[in-house]
Design an enzyme around this catalytic site. Structure first.
Site, PDB file in Angstrom:
ATOM      1  N   LYS A  77      -7.268   1.007  -3.499  1.00  0.00           N
ATOM      2  CA  LYS A  77      -6.860   0.403  -2.160  1.00  0.00           C
ATOM      3  C   LYS A  77      -6.910   1.604  -1.093  1.00  0.00           C
ATOM      4  O   LYS A  77      -7.337   1.304  -0.049  1.00  0.00           O
ATOM      5  CB  LYS A  77      -5.665   0.091  -2.498  1.00  0.00           C
ATOM      6  CG  LYS A  77      -4.993  -0.518  -0.948  1.00  0.00           C
ATOM      7  CD  LYS A  77      -5.460  -1.611  -0.463  1.00  0.00           C
ATOM      8  CE  LYS A  77      -4.894  -2.039   0.942  1.00  0.00           C
ATOM      9  NZ  LYS A  77      -5.346  -2.810   1.705  1.00  0.00           N
ATOM     10  N   THR A  94       0.754  -1.166   0.082  1.00  0.00           N
ATOM     11  CA  THR A  94       0.011   0.065  -0.256  1.00  0.00           C
ATOM     12  C   THR A  94       0.947   1.276   0.020  1.00  0.00           C
ATOM     13  O   THR A  94       1.386   1.593   1.206  1.00  0.00           O
ATOM     14  CB  THR A  94      -0.819  -0.070   1.309  1.00  0.00           C
ATOM     15  OG1 THR A  94      -1.497  -1.243   1.315  1.00  0.00           O
ATOM     16  CG2 THR A  94      -1.920   1.049   1.196  1.00  0.00           C
TER      17      THR A  94
HETATM   18  P1  NAP Z   1       5.116  -5.838   8.073  1.00  0.00           P
HETATM   19  O1  NAP Z   1       4.867  -7.404   8.551  1.00  0.00           O
HETATM   20  O2  NAP Z   1       5.811  -5.055   8.990  1.00  0.00           O
HETATM   21  O3  NAP Z   1       6.400  -6.216   6.805  1.00  0.00           O
HETATM   22  C1  NAP Z   1       7.113  -5.232   6.267  1.00  0.00           C
HETATM   23  C2  NAP Z   1       8.097  -5.516   5.092  1.00  0.00           C
HETATM   24  O4  NAP Z   1       8.718  -4.591   4.725  1.00  0.00           O
HETATM   25  C3  NAP Z   1       9.171  -6.515   5.915  1.00  0.00           C
HETATM   26  O5  NAP Z   1       9.605  -7.703   4.910  1.00  0.00           O
HETATM   27  C4  NAP Z   1      10.367  -5.287   5.944  1.00  0.00           C
HETATM   28  O6  NAP Z   1      11.616  -6.146   6.207  1.00  0.00           O
HETATM   29  C5  NAP Z   1      10.247  -4.786   4.845  1.00  0.00           C
HETATM   30  N1  NAP Z   1      10.643  -3.434   4.940  1.00  0.00           N
HETATM   31  C6  NAP Z   1      10.447  -2.334   5.928  1.00  0.00           C
HETATM   32  N2  NAP Z   1      11.341  -1.331   5.492  1.00  0.00           N
HETATM   33  C7  NAP Z   1      12.285  -1.600   4.609  1.00  0.00           C
HETATM   34  C8  NAP Z   1      13.252  -1.023   3.940  1.00  0.00           C
HETATM   35  N3  NAP Z   1      13.618   0.390   4.420  1.00  0.00           N
HETATM   36  N4  NAP Z   1      14.022  -1.681   3.055  1.00  0.00           N
HETATM   37  C9  NAP Z   1      13.604  -2.971   2.892  1.00  0.00           C
HETATM   38  N5  NAP Z   1      12.695  -3.735   3.179  1.00  0.00           N
HETATM   39  C10 NAP Z   1      12.039  -3.032   4.214  1.00  0.00           C
HETATM   40  O7  NAP Z   1       4.111  -5.416   7.248  1.00  0.00           O
HETATM   41  P2  NAP Z   1       2.944  -6.070   6.515  1.00  0.00           P
HETATM   42  O8  NAP Z   1       1.684  -6.174   7.330  1.00  0.00           O
HETATM   43  O9  NAP Z   1       3.406  -7.431   5.983  1.00  0.00           O
HETATM   44  O10 NAP Z   1       2.318  -5.054   5.386  1.00  0.00           O
HETATM   45  C11 NAP Z   1       3.129  -5.055   4.179  1.00  0.00           C
HETATM   46  C12 NAP Z   1       2.317  -4.075   3.187  1.00  0.00           C
HETATM   47  O11 NAP Z   1       0.986  -4.732   3.120  1.00  0.00           O
HETATM   48  C13 NAP Z   1       2.231  -2.846   3.847  1.00  0.00           C
HETATM   49  O12 NAP Z   1       2.216  -1.789   2.595  1.00  0.00           O
HETATM   50  C14 NAP Z   1       0.575  -2.705   4.218  1.00  0.00           C
HETATM   51  O13 NAP Z   1       0.095  -1.466   4.274  1.00  0.00           O
HETATM   52  C15 NAP Z   1      -0.032  -3.428   3.401  1.00  0.00           C
HETATM   53  N6  NAP Z   1      -1.071  -4.310   3.795  1.00  0.00           N
HETATM   54  C16 NAP Z   1      -0.925  -5.101   5.097  1.00  0.00           C
HETATM   55  C17 NAP Z   1      -2.284  -5.585   5.468  1.00  0.00           C
HETATM   56  C18 NAP Z   1      -2.162  -6.117   6.746  1.00  0.00           C
HETATM   57  O14 NAP Z   1      -3.381  -6.662   7.229  1.00  0.00           O
HETATM   58  N7  NAP Z   1      -1.220  -6.549   7.527  1.00  0.00           N
HETATM   59  C19 NAP Z   1      -3.461  -5.978   4.690  1.00  0.00           C
HETATM   60  C20 NAP Z   1      -3.173  -5.528   3.447  1.00  0.00           C
HETATM   61  C21 NAP Z   1      -2.196  -4.696   2.959  1.00  0.00           C
HETATM   62  P3  NAP Z   1      12.183  -6.570   7.822  1.00  0.00           P
HETATM   63  O15 NAP Z   1      11.715  -7.887   7.851  1.00  0.00           O
HETATM   64  O16 NAP Z   1      13.751  -6.471   7.356  1.00  0.00           O
HETATM   65  O17 NAP Z   1      11.773  -5.753   8.614  1.00  0.00           O
END
Ligand code: NAP
Length: 289
Positions: free
Chosen positions: A166, A91
């Site tokens: 989205k 997102t």
């Molecule tokens: P998350 O668990 O916090 O995972 C974030 C990912 O991004 C991890 O792989 C993290 O790597 C990586 N990352 C963060 N900063 C970085 C950087 N500077 N360079 C390289 N990699 C980096 O988040 P999530 O819940 O999976 O969400 C991921 C995306 O999906 C977001 O955009 C969110 O808005 C969207 N989304 C989430 C949901 C939900 O319910 N969770 C639903 C729909 C959409 P590390 O492991 O090294 O920290």
């Protein structure tokens, strides 16, 4: 297909696992390498850099925010200019999606495909995929979207259209959380249990998946562990605000929602679900947890 997958957080790990289960040749990369271990054990290859993961047919990214996507695409050993079609699930802002589309136009191409569904839905392969991009690129993605989701929607032939849809959806999720929190607080102060109110509302006029899913979270204060962390939710509401400013659309509910997210992050810390914005409503009315 040969698929690279970058970003193995709560959402990405489940999505990559489903691509593997569907028989695709998956190569994974994550900033913190240990998060790739279980997928490598299950048969994925490990890339040493993002660019290495983007040498096949498609490279999918599922990263926290604009900064993370910029670093993986435009940073050292980034995927910009690589031969794989970039499918961006994160997102992110409309502005960054426009830049990603431009960056991949002379290379593997670009499709924006943000998703609806929390981590458990991603793990079960039941996401809704909102896609936009050139028709031929979307056709190539179809088997991948089938592997990760229950249904895909095509909303345009330019990626940013999907990001806008989205953001609109996430705004509506948070307005549902805010309105349920306010109604539950009013009911509770009048002597009606939250669960009783939810049963009536979801059993009559408000039986949508969002009201059921978040209603249950609000009734049980089930905010930890965070399925979608409040700081990411605040990031999304800020992206909605940026989009609204670009188009001069007043969105008065948005200010309230953002303030409640800020309040709950300040009082509870960042490791709490965005649904906990409901706590700010309850506390504002003098109720404890
Ligand atoms: P998350 O668990 O916090 O995972 C974030 C990912 O991004 C991890 O792989 C993290 O790597 C990586 N990352 C963060 N900063 C970085 C950087 N500077 N360079 C390289 N990699 C980096 O988040 P999530 O819940 O999976 O969400 C991921 C995306 O999906 C977001 O955009 C969110 O808005 C969207 N989304 C989430 C949901 C939900 O319910 N969770 C639903 C729909 C959409 P590390 O492991 O090294 O920290």
């Amino acid at each position: 297909m040969k698929v690279g997958f970058i970003g193995l957080g709560q959402m990405g790990s489940g999505i990559a696992g489903n691509l593997l289960k569907a028989g695709h040749e998956v190569t994974v990369w994550n900033r913190s390498p240990d998060k790739a271990d279980s997928l490598v054990e299950a048969g994925a290859a490990r890339a040493a850099t993002p660019a290495e993961a983007a040498q096949g047919d498609v490279v999918m990214t599922m990263l926290a925010d604009d900064k993370a996507v910029e670093s993986v695409v435009f940073g050292e050993d980034g995927i910009a200019g690589c031969p794989a079609l970039h499918v961006s699930h994160s997102t992110i802002s409309i502005e960054l999606s426009e830049r990603l589309e431009a960056a991949m136009s002379g290379a593997g191409g670009y499709v924006a495909a943000p998703v609806f569904g929390r981590p458990e839905v991603a793990a079960a392969g039941n996401l809704f995929v909102i896609a936009a991009g050139p028709a031929d690129a979307l056709d190539r993605c179809a088997p991948l979207f089938d592997a990760i989701g229950q249904r895909s929607f095509v909303v345009g032939d330019h990626g940013p259209a999907a990001n806008l849809v989205k953001l609109c959806g996430n705004f509506m999720i948070m307005t549902a959380v805010e309105s349920m929190a306010e109604a539950m607080t009013l009911a509770e102060k009048g002597g009606i249990e939250r669960q009783a109110l939810l049963e009536v509302l979801t059993g009559t006029l408000f039986g949508s998946p969002i009201n059921k899913t978040y209603g249950e979270i609000l009734v049980n204060d089930r905010f930890r562990p965070a399925g979608f962390a409040a700081p990411l939710g605040l990031k999304d509401m800020t992206l909605v605000d940026e989009a609204a400013r670009r188009s001069n659309v007043p969105m008065p509910f948005l200010g309230t929602i953002r303030d409640h997210l800020k309040s709950v992050i300040a009082t509870e810390g960042p490791d709490i679900d965005w649904g906990a914005a409901a706590l700010a409503v309850r506390r504002g009315a003098g109720l404890g947890n």
